[in-house]
Design an enzyme around this catalytic site. Structure first.
Site, PDB file in Angstrom:
ATOM      1  N   GLY A 276       0.773  -1.237   0.000  1.00 34.82           N
ATOM      2  CA  GLY A 276       0.000   0.000   0.000  1.00 34.82           C
ATOM      3  C   GLY A 276       0.799   1.280   0.000  1.00 34.82           C
ATOM      4  N   ASP A 351       1.790  -1.927 -10.973  1.00 34.03           N
ATOM      5  CA  ASP A 351       3.090  -2.230 -10.365  1.00 34.03           C
ATOM      6  C   ASP A 351       3.137  -3.746 -10.242  1.00 34.03           C
ATOM      7  OD1 ASP A 351       5.597  -1.467  -9.077  1.00 34.03           O
ATOM      8  OD2 ASP A 351       4.655  -2.158  -7.222  1.00 34.03           O
ATOM      9  N   CYS A 401      10.220  -4.011 -10.091  1.00 40.52           N
ATOM     10  CA  CYS A 401      11.475  -3.848  -9.345  1.00 40.52           C
ATOM     11  C   CYS A 401      12.463  -4.932  -9.763  1.00 40.52           C
ATOM     12  CB  CYS A 401      11.238  -3.862  -7.839  1.00 40.52           C
ATOM     13  SG  CYS A 401      10.451  -5.362  -7.217  1.00 40.52           S
TER      14      CYS A 401
END
Length: 485
Positions: A276, A351, A401
């Site tokens: 979050g 993401d 990432c």
């Protein structure tokens, strides 16, 4: 000239006064440990045909080797996202400085380290704290072994929490000085009294529990097990420090929220939202005006998102436990909760779940090539849902990432071919490098992408390089921004 010699040349260019002045200092840890098949795959990414058509093989090889070393070390700055929706940046900076001074005064360490808190020159809600290390700390004879995740946290300023301890001396008592080692391969037997496997030293601390409390009680031990007083990398512990005003977040993750560009009153979807951090940033950037819908497949992670929203005083976030690949509804009348009708959102953040090969510090992974390569199909399923849920004229931001081409530039090339309605857009701020060669994208397209490449930070020189170093010596990360026409 060999790659090792080239690496020495690259290392010697780093300016005096930076945290890592040469390759030898960086090499306090071994390069990240990968299975041979994964190392070969990753090398093929950095030494691909497009790259070799642009640069010498030795240069490409050098960059790859530097990446392997960078990944095992922490970034040279700790990044804090300030809750500027609750207080001005300078007020938060002052309060944070006061809290960290108190932390130093309470420390049992004889050495006091002054803490710098620097505002980021281009990102208005970011504070940067330089990390001091690697420091000349000598191991002690009494050793505590922690798991790799705990060891990585210690390298970024955390104390050792009890659940992360896997071995301790047989007669360890509260107050004992101990050295902390990280088990790289997960082979240390829990409650062992010693361990001679593959491990690395991360610093010295004071035991806050005895061995019996750690391993010999019915209930799992909680709280701080070892308070670090001589860490190999010195940075403040943020445990309980200004929880509503100072949010620890990697710099590229903060950049994502700004690139998405949320505006008050919009409806925005965060497809893979846990824990979050990005969700709460989006809501803060909107001034908490509008709706941020957060989805994640795991129930307890949804609870974490809600806790973060409450802690940061954000009311515009609605979180659901839901599989985002199934988030598009065939019923246009269905508006309450997922799945949603097509074109329900002004902006979408994807993401995506990824192989995570950009995370730092990471001294080793036991994953095989099958696991590393398993994410691309899932990312494409999520992409299909994201495009359908986005309104015409809306913005889609895709991020990971990791450092592979397959999950980054190749996904962009696939998306542009699969969805003619999508066009790449400039990113603001653009503080990372451009995209990597190897996916057939044009130079203009690569310039619109943003790849955070920590291995390139070694090439920064001069006094102005210190501010740029904070932008480049980060985790490995990738961002692409699309407009749906």
């Amino acid at each position: 000239m060999s790659c090792d010699q080239a690496s020495d040349v690259c290392g010697s260019k780093i300016a005096q006064g930076t945290q890592r002045q040469n390759v030898e200092e960086m090499s306090v840890f071994p390069k990240i440990s990968l299975k041979p098949e994964v190392a070969d795959f990753l090398k093929s990414v950095f030494v691909n045909k497009e790259v070799l058509a642009a640069v010498d093989h030795q240069v490409a090889e050098c960059r790859f080797q530097k990446l392997l070393t960078c990944l095992s070390h922490p970034p040279s700055y700790t990044c804090v996202r300030a809750s500027t929706h609750l207080a001005p940046l300078e007020e938060i900076r002052h309060k944070l400085g006061e809290e960290l001074k108190k932390q130093q005064m309470c420390s049992s360490s004889a050495e006091e380290v002054s803490v710098q808190i620097l505002p980021h020159p281009r990102i208005p809600d970011v504070l940067l704290l330089p990390v001091d290390g690697p420091r000349p700390v000598e191991p002690l004879s009494s050793e505590v072994v922690v798991d790799a995740q705990c060891g990585s946290a210690v390298l970024r300023g955390a104390h050792v929490f009890a659940p992360g301890i896997v071995a301790s001396p047989k007669f360890m008592k509260t107050g004992d000085l101990v050295s902390v080692f990280s088990d790289l391969e997960g082979k240390c037997t829990r409650a062992a009294t010693s361990f001679q496997g593959k491990r690395v030293f991360v610093g010295n601390g004071v035991a806050q529990m005895d061995r019996f409390s750690l391993f010999c009680t019915d209930k799992p031990a909680k709280g701080i097990g070892v308070r670090m007083v001589e860490p190999l990398y010195q940075s403040p512990s943020f445990d309980g420090v200004l929880p509503s005003l100072a949010f620890l977040q990697n710099l590229p993750s903060v950049v994502v929220g700004h690139v998405l560009g949320p505006r008050p009153g919009e409806r925005i979807l965060d497809m893979c939202a846990a824990p979050g951090g990005k969700t709460s940033h989006i809501a803060a950037l909107m001034g908490d005006q509008g709706e941020v819908v957060a989805l994640d497949r795991i129930r307890n992670k949804i609870d974490r998102i809600r806790e973060n929203a409450q802690m940061l005083h954000l009311r515009s976030i609605t979180a659901y436990c839901f599989n985002s690949t199934q988030a598009v509804s065939s019923d246009p009348a269905h508006t309450e909760g997922p799945p949603f009708p097509p074109e329900s959102f002004d902006r979408v953040l994807l993401d995506a779940p990824c192989s995570g090969l950009g995370q730092r510090p990471n001294m080793g992974t036991t994953w095989g090539l099958k696991e590393i390569c398993s994410y691309q199909p899932l990312q494409r399923k999520l992409f299909h849902a994201a495009v359908r849920l986005l309104k015409k004229g809306g913005v889609l931001v895709y991020s990971t990432c990791t450092v592979t081409l397959a999950e980054n530039e190749e996904q962009v090339a696939w998306a542009l071919e699969t969805f003619p309605c999508l066009t790449l857009q400039p990113q603001e701020p653009h503080i990372g490098a451009e995209g990597m060669l190897g996916a057939g994208l044009s130079p203009e397209q690569l310039r619109l992408l943003q790849r955070f490449s920590p291995e390139l930070s070694w090439e920064q020189t001069g006094t102005t390089a210190l501010s740029r170093r904070a932008d480049s010596d980060t985790i490995g990360f990738f961002i692409a921004k699309f407009l749906k026409g």
